[in-house]
Design a protein around this motif. Structure first.
Motif, PDB file in Angstrom:
ATOM      1  N   THR A  31     -26.255  61.045  42.545  1.00  0.00           N
ATOM      2  CA  THR A  31     -25.970  59.620  42.388  1.00  0.00           C
ATOM      3  C   THR A  31     -27.266  58.862  42.125  1.00  0.00           C
ATOM      4  O   THR A  31     -28.344  59.275  42.554  1.00  0.00           O
ATOM      5  CB  THR A  31     -25.279  59.016  43.632  1.00  0.00           C
ATOM      6  N   TRP A  83     -17.792  65.496  35.877  1.00  0.00           N
ATOM      7  CA  TRP A  83     -17.352  64.119  35.743  1.00  0.00           C
ATOM      8  C   TRP A  83     -18.574  63.222  35.672  1.00  0.00           C
ATOM      9  O   TRP A  83     -19.598  63.506  36.267  1.00  0.00           O
ATOM     10  CB  TRP A  83     -16.522  63.663  36.952  1.00  0.00           C
ATOM     11  N   TYR A  85     -19.389  59.008  36.135  1.00  0.00           N
ATOM     12  CA  TYR A  85     -18.844  57.704  36.526  1.00  0.00           C
ATOM     13  C   TYR A  85     -19.842  56.624  36.147  1.00  0.00           C
ATOM     14  O   TYR A  85     -21.036  56.882  36.025  1.00  0.00           O
ATOM     15  CB  TYR A  85     -18.601  57.659  38.043  1.00  0.00           C
ATOM     16  N   ASN A  86     -19.374  55.406  36.027  1.00  0.00           N
ATOM     17  CA  ASN A  86     -20.253  54.290  35.673  1.00  0.00           C
ATOM     18  C   ASN A  86     -20.807  53.587  36.914  1.00  0.00           C
ATOM     19  O   ASN A  86     -21.297  52.474  36.826  1.00  0.00           O
ATOM     20  CB  ASN A  86     -19.531  53.286  34.765  1.00  0.00           C
ATOM     21  N   LEU A  89     -21.017  57.071  43.377  1.00  0.00           N
ATOM     22  CA  LEU A  89     -19.946  57.313  44.339  1.00  0.00           C
ATOM     23  C   LEU A  89     -20.476  57.139  45.754  1.00  0.00           C
ATOM     24  O   LEU A  89     -21.653  57.382  46.033  1.00  0.00           O
ATOM     25  CB  LEU A  89     -19.387  58.731  44.180  1.00  0.00           C
TER      26      LEU A  89
END
Length: 107
Positions: A31, A83, A85-86, A89
């Motif tokens: 992240t 995956w 993500y924008n 998480l």
């Protein structure tokens, strides 16, 4: 070893401290927030943190999973899924992914 590399104005590399060679399935998550990069394994166990480069990632550099083009290093392992993500998480979301990897598609 698992490496999480971000290149923006500067390059920041975060690497696990152990080899991944136990023939078991693992969930690895990297992240990036405005100030911190974190690397997780399985049930949201943090493998390390580093100061994050400011700003967004460099869009001119392709997203690579399983390789480092500049260093000409490529993974010999198998990837079950990947995956992007924008947003970063949360630890709770990473833990849920570890328990049920396809749960994020149900939201």
């Amino acid at each position: 070893y698992i490496t999480f590399l971000i290149e923006a104005d500067t390059e920041v590399i975060l690497t696990s401290t152990f080899a991944v060679n136990d023939d078991n399935w693992h969930l690895y998550v990297g992240t990036k927030t405005a100030t911190t990069m974190t690397l997780f394994r399985d049930n949201a166990i943090s493998l390390g943190t580093a100061s994050s480069p400011a700003g967004s990632c460099d869009k001119a550099i392709p997203l690579l999973i399983g390789g480092n083009n500049a260093a000409n290093r490529w993974s010999s392992g198998l990837f079950g899924a990947a995956w992007a993500y924008n947003r970063a998480l949360t630890a709770a979301e990473i833990q849920q992914l570890s328990l049920n990897p396809y749960d994020m598609f149900l939201r």
